[in-house]
Design a protein around this motif. Structure first.
Motif, short mmCIF file in Angstrom:
data_model
loop_
_atom_site.label_atom_id
_atom_site.label_comp_id
_atom_site.label_asym_id
_atom_site.label_seq_id
_atom_site.Cartn_x
_atom_site.Cartn_y
_atom_site.Cartn_z
N ALA A 66 0.84 -1.21 0.00
CA ALA A 66 0.00 0.00 0.00
C ALA A 66 0.87 1.26 0.00
O ALA A 66 1.95 1.27 0.57
N GLY A 67 0.35 2.32 -0.63
CA GLY A 67 1.14 3.55 -0.76
C GLY A 67 0.79 4.65 0.22
O GLY A 67 1.14 5.81 0.00
N HIS A 68 0.11 4.30 1.33
CA HIS A 68 -0.36 5.35 2.24
C HIS A 68 0.78 6.19 2.83
O HIS A 68 0.67 7.41 2.91
N ASP A 99 7.90 16.68 -4.76
CA ASP A 99 7.53 17.06 -6.13
C ASP A 99 6.95 15.88 -6.88
O ASP A 99 6.12 16.04 -7.76
N VAL A 100 7.43 14.67 -6.53
CA VAL A 100 6.97 13.45 -7.19
C VAL A 100 6.69 12.43 -6.10
O VAL A 100 7.48 12.28 -5.15
N ILE A 101 5.56 11.72 -6.21
CA ILE A 101 5.25 10.62 -5.29
C ILE A 101 4.84 9.42 -6.14
O ILE A 101 3.90 9.52 -6.94
N LEU A 102 5.55 8.32 -5.97
CA LEU A 102 5.21 7.11 -6.72
C LEU A 102 4.67 6.07 -5.75
O LEU A 102 5.32 5.76 -4.74
N ILE A 103 3.47 5.56 -6.04
CA ILE A 103 2.85 4.55 -5.17
C ILE A 103 2.43 3.36 -6.03
O ILE A 103 2.17 3.51 -7.23
N PRO A 104 2.32 2.17 -5.41
CA PRO A 104 2.01 0.99 -6.22
C PRO A 104 0.62 1.03 -6.85
O PRO A 104 0.38 0.36 -7.85
N GLU A 105 -0.27 1.82 -6.28
CA GLU A 105 -1.66 1.86 -6.80
C GLU A 105 -1.76 2.66 -8.10
O GLU A 105 -2.77 2.56 -8.79
N ILE A 106 -0.76 3.48 -8.42
CA ILE A 106 -0.83 4.32 -9.64
C ILE A 106 0.35 3.98 -10.54
O ILE A 106 1.50 4.23 -10.20
N SER A 127 -6.21 -0.23 0.23
CA SER A 127 -5.13 0.38 -0.55
C SER A 127 -5.50 1.85 -0.75
O SER A 127 -6.58 2.29 -0.36
N VAL A 128 -4.61 2.61 -1.36
CA VAL A 128 -4.89 4.03 -1.59
C VAL A 128 -6.04 4.14 -2.59
O VAL A 128 -6.04 3.49 -3.64
N ASP A 129 -7.03 4.98 -2.26
CA ASP A 129 -8.14 5.24 -3.17
C ASP A 129 -7.64 6.23 -4.22
O ASP A 129 -7.41 7.41 -3.91
N VAL A 130 -7.47 5.75 -5.44
CA VAL A 130 -6.84 6.60 -6.46
C VAL A 130 -7.74 7.74 -6.92
O VAL A 130 -7.29 8.67 -7.59
#
Ligand code: F6P
Length: 362
Positions: A189-191, A203-210, A341-344
């Protein structure tokens, strides 16, 4: 009302900040207000499996002024000892669940409070069904992936640690004209990445949900440079994959593999594509072992107290949870099955986009 005289409590799975606050709340409430004896089982279910069993009797005096703010767990824990498939020194995995159930019986426990995440709850629930235990779960995990509670104990402290890391990285990034990559935990999860990234000005955030494209990340870094700013911050969740869909993992001495290292992979690509001087920090267990923030101490205390009340009211196979500004209890099965998981499309992702943070997909 349930007839309980001896209450067991154990911590299971990865540690996090706030576990001692739960143990303290359970002990104070159960002993002082119900007159129960509280037995702290050490090292999770392993403490019930071995002989002699590993435990300590918990009295209110055990909790001096320092316990509430202490990281880790005074009872010890393990995240690799499933008693239904217990790893033996010869590499075999065997079912040792009956030994655990025997340990529970030997300690004369009438009920158990299990502090864990979804994996631990699944194991504890199976043991409870097999052994006829009265079980209540208290949710903790820095990953915040248990769906039926709005917050798991330990998560807010982990976000604070990751935000603090960004606060430390920003001045050195600015001093050296660098792009700093921070890799954070969170399992699948990318929370932590998303929330710490917003709080720490990434400036940039990378999470597995996106799903992301490296070109989008590079373009964002170039556009930051074009505004005249000489540094940039990138947060990467550990479960983000390479552009070929590979998970980046580390295998440890014990043979266990965990996520770890994708930050270096991203950092190298960004450096290549933009020419920016790039450095990478993998934050790791610093997110788990520190002092709990006040919110986690309060959540831990409230959920610990409620877990005792739930047992006293004769309700078992439950998990305590935080929902709509209330402590509640829900079927333990829902705590295991409802993944978060993160709600995209949710408000936090929308906030990030509105702030101009690149999430890698555009
Ligand atoms: O589930 C908690 C967690 O910290 C994850 O975020 C991480 O992937 C994993 O545990 C690390 O496990 P270990 O403590 O075995 O390295």
């Amino acid at each position: 009302m349930a007839s309980i005289q001896r209450l067991g409590i154990l911590t299971s799975g990865g540690d996090c900040a706030g576990l001692n606050a739960i143990i303290r709340a359970v002990t104070l409430h159960a002993t002082q207000n119900y007159g129960w004896q509280v037995i702290g089982v050490q090292k999770g279910t392993y403490g019930l499996m071995v002989r002699p069993t590993l435990y300590e009797t918990l009295e209110p005096s055990r909790f001096d002024g320092t316990t509430l703010r202490m990281g880790g767990t005074i009872l010890g824990t393990t995240n690799k000892g499933d008693p239904f498939a217990f790893p033996m020194p010869n590499g075999e995995r065997i079912d040792r669940s009956e030994e655990v159930i025997g340990g529970y019986r030997e300690l004369g426990l009438d009920a158990l409070i299990g502090i864990g995440g979804d994996g631990s709850f699944a194991i504890l629930r199976r043991l409870a069904q097999q052994g006829g235990w009265k079980l209540v779960g208290v949710p903790k995990t820095i990953d915040n992936d248990i769906g039926i509670t709005e917050n798991s104990i330990g998560y807010t402290s982990a976000v604070a640690a990751a935000t603090d890391a960004l606060d430390h990285l920003q001045p050195t990034a600015a001093s050296h004209d660098r792009v700093m990559v921070l890799e954070v935990m969170g399992r699948d999860a990318g929370h932590i990445a998303l929330n710490a990234g917003i709080a720490g000005g990434a400036d940039v955030i990378l999470i597995p949900e996106i799903p992301y494209k490296l070109e989008n990340v590079a373009r964002k870094i170039e556009s930051v440079k074009a505004t005249g700013r000489n540094f940039a911050l990138i947060v990467v969740a550990e479960a983000v994959r390479t552009d070929e869909g590979e998970a980046v993992t580390q295998t440890h001495g014990s043979g266990t593999a965990t996520y770890g290292g994708v930050g270096h992979w991203i950092g190298a690509r960004v450096a290549q594509m933009t020419g920016a001087e790039t450095r990478v920090t993998v934050l790791g267990h610093i997110q788990r072992g520190g002092q709990p923030v006040p919110y986690d101490r309060i959540l831990a205390s409230a959920l610990g107290v409620h877990a005792v009340d739930v047992l006293a009211a004769g309700r078992f196979d439950r998990m305590v949870a935080w929902q709509n500004r209330q402590v509640v209890d829900v079927p333990l099965e829902d705590g295991i099955k409802r993944y978060h998981s993160v709600d995209v499309e949710g408000p936090i992702v929308r906030t990030a986009r509105a702030l101009g943070i690149c999430l890698g997909d555009q």
